[in-house]
Design an enzyme around this catalytic site. Structure first.
Site, PDB file in Angstrom:
ATOM      1  CG  HIS A   7      -2.138  -0.763   0.958  1.00 19.12           C
ATOM      2  ND1 HIS A   7      -3.036  -1.241   2.170  1.00 19.12           N
ATOM      3  CD2 HIS A   7      -2.876  -1.535   0.054  1.00 19.12           C
ATOM      4  CE1 HIS A   7      -3.866  -2.137   1.827  1.00 19.12           C
ATOM      5  NE2 HIS A   7      -3.602  -2.345   0.554  1.00 19.12           N
ATOM      6  CG  HIS A  13      -9.568  -6.808  -4.270  1.00 16.81           C
ATOM      7  ND1 HIS A  13     -10.354  -5.582  -4.189  1.00 16.81           N
ATOM      8  CD2 HIS A  13      -8.658  -6.917  -3.688  1.00 16.81           C
ATOM      9  CE1 HIS A  13      -9.528  -4.971  -3.569  1.00 16.81           C
ATOM     10  NE2 HIS A  13      -8.460  -5.397  -3.121  1.00 16.81           N
ATOM     11  CD  GLU A  45      -5.433  -2.826  -2.707  1.00 20.07           C
ATOM     12  OE1 GLU A  45      -6.216  -3.506  -1.974  1.00 20.07           O
ATOM     13  OE2 GLU A  45      -4.786  -1.810  -2.229  1.00 20.07           O
ATOM     14  CG  ASP A  59      -2.579  -6.306  -4.221  1.00 14.92           C
ATOM     15  OD1 ASP A  59      -3.720  -5.381  -4.470  1.00 14.92           O
ATOM     16  OD2 ASP A  59      -2.648  -7.116  -3.206  1.00 14.92           O
ATOM     17  CG  HIS A  82      -9.009  -4.789   1.933  1.00 13.21           C
ATOM     18  ND1 HIS A  82      -8.400  -3.555   1.987  1.00 13.21           N
ATOM     19  CD2 HIS A  82      -9.018  -5.467   0.560  1.00 13.21           C
ATOM     20  CE1 HIS A  82      -7.478  -3.633   1.168  1.00 13.21           C
ATOM     21  NE2 HIS A  82      -7.598  -4.512   0.328  1.00 13.21           N
ATOM     22  CG  ASP A 124      -6.860  -8.479  -0.409  1.00  9.41           C
ATOM     23  OD1 ASP A 124      -5.747  -9.020  -0.691  1.00  9.41           O
ATOM     24  OD2 ASP A 124      -7.342  -7.707  -1.017  1.00  9.41           O
ATOM     25  CE1 TYR A 130      -3.068  -9.323   3.809  1.00 15.66           C
ATOM     26  CE2 TYR A 130      -5.379  -9.635   4.593  1.00 15.66           C
ATOM     27  CZ  TYR A 130      -4.495  -9.406   3.365  1.00 15.66           C
ATOM     28  OH  TYR A 130      -4.888  -9.269   1.922  1.00 15.66           O
ATOM     29  CG  HIS A 161      -1.895 -11.226  -0.442  1.00 17.69           C
ATOM     30  ND1 HIS A 161      -1.076 -10.511  -1.337  1.00 17.69           N
ATOM     31  CD2 HIS A 161      -2.761 -10.126  -0.148  1.00 17.69           C
ATOM     32  CE1 HIS A 161      -1.696  -9.752  -1.858  1.00 17.69           C
ATOM     33  NE2 HIS A 161      -2.684  -9.235  -1.281  1.00 17.69           N
TER      34      HIS A 161
END
Ligand code: FEO
Length: 396
Positions: A23, A79, A81, A83, A145, A164, A192, A225
């Protein structure tokens, strides 16, 4: 690198051994991470997620070793995001018309980042994607999230792909939960949760209860992850339920910053007092300027109470404490007690400022803070000891 998880599922992600911040510079990842992507081959073939953009070319090259890209029938983006979606632009250059299954919010996120009008197929909870003999069922998981997040469940193999959720920032060549050090695994899973999911705990609990009520058999949980939960996979689900319910241990954490060690000496005397007040309580001290902020947040997550200290500077508090307070406010911790302390030379506003900010951050502050002039002398040290003792015994 790729490895087979079972007859139909292959891991095709990237282990990022070097990653130390995530992040941007916000989240420390002392143990690296991985971006997990999965290829499911049945009568139809589907790719679940990709990896972070800097590894896009490597990801696509490796994927080509595994499969002719034209044989990928569908892509699922759990998702948006980056990554997990960061290699989509590179991948879709090769197979531009491949349908991308995702939530309506993920379309906004993916379009917003990559400015491409890909073949989006919007899905909702309960929608299914047939792979022939197997089927993928989508489960929206907003705020686990991001608003766009979702899970998917592979029938037949009984695998939950959780994006996530249930992840950990761990780089390991041993990609299963039963093969790695359990302290590392649970330490990173907790960090996390504490740093990423705490603000959404109510939604975590609700979503998990919803999924549990479906009574689906779960043989494995594959997060995006860290390691895959194959041994007693529901152990992490149970942990999440525990953590989501305003988790705390019998711990009090003392956090401070100091200019010339006066507030540090207060902190140490307070800590000794806490132990005197409750010999069973775990007491930990952190200088917020010298400790990792995310590790402190994890300690606060585990604590039933904190003592927060800063000397006065410019009618306020030191910046490391101010930054931490801001972050704790965002975490929206519940049912945690706190008190403020600090020494001062002249005007002495820090304890008042700390108290107000602790209350704004949602901490319960029942005890008036402790402020001392200059460096604590024997009497000041005793006052700290007594303060700590009363604080800890009052929480028993
Ligand atoms: Fe691992 Fe929210 O991305």
């Amino acid at each position: 690198m790729a490895f087979q998880i079972n007859d139909s599922v292959t891991w095709v992600g990237k282990i990022d051994w070097e990653l130390r911040k995530f992040h941007g510079e916000e989240l420390s990842t002392h143990n690296g991470s991985s971006y997990n992507a999965y290829l499911i081959r049945a009568e139809k073939t589907v790719l679940l997620d990709t990896v972070w953009g800097p590894f896009a070319k490597e990801f696509v090259d490796n994927l080509k070793q595994e499969i002719d890209l034209n044989e990928i029938d569908y892509i699922v983006s759990h998702h948006g995001e980056t990554d997990h979606s960061g290699s989509l632009p590179e991948l879709l250059k090769h197979i531009p018309n491949t349908p991308v299954y995702c939530t309506a919010n993920a379309v906004k996120s993916l379009k917003g980042q990559y400015h491409q009008d890909w073949n989006f197929q919007v899905v909702k909870s309960g929608d299914k994607l047939s792979l022939g003999s197997k089927e993928l069922t989508f489960i929206e998981a907003p705020m686990l999230h991001w608003p766009d997040s979702m899970f998917s469940y592979l029938s037949g193999d009984n695998i939950l792909f959780s994006n996530d959720a249930f992840g950990q920032h761990i780089a390991s060549e041993k990609m299963y939960n039963d093969l790695i050090d359990q302290n590392l695994l649970y330490g990173e899973a907790l960090k996390y949760y504490a740093n990423i999911l705490t603000p959404f705990s109510k939604m975590v609990e609700k979503k998990i209860n919803e999924i549990v009520a479906l009574n689906l058999p779960v043989s494995m949980i594959c997060p995006d992850h860290g390691v895959i939960w194959r041994h007693e996979p529901l152990q992490i689900v149970e942990k999440y339920l525990t953590w989501a319910r305003d988790y705390q241990e019998n711990q009090i954490t003392v956090i401070y910053d100091t200019m010339w060690n006066g507030t540090r000496r207060m902190a140490e005397a307070l800590a000794a007092g806490l132990t005197a007040g409750d010999p069973d309580v775990t007491v930990k001290l952190f200088n917020s300027a010298r400790s990792d902020r995310n590790d402190i947040i994890t300690e606060v997550f585990q604590s039933k109470a904190i003592l927060l200290g800063s000397p006065t500077i410019n009618k306020g508090i030191l910046t490391s404490v101010a930054g931490l307070l801001d972050e704790m406010k965002g975490m929206a911790f519940k049912h945690k007690q706190a008190a403020a302390f600090g020494c001062y030379g002249w005007s002495g506003e820090s304890v008042k400022v700390l108290t107000e900010k602790l209350q704004e951050a949602g901490f319960q502050v029942d005890k008036e803070g402790l402020r001392l002039t200059w460096d604590p002398d024997a009497q000041g040290t005793e006052a700290c000891h007594e303060f700590g003792k009363e604080f800890a015994s009052g929480l028993k």
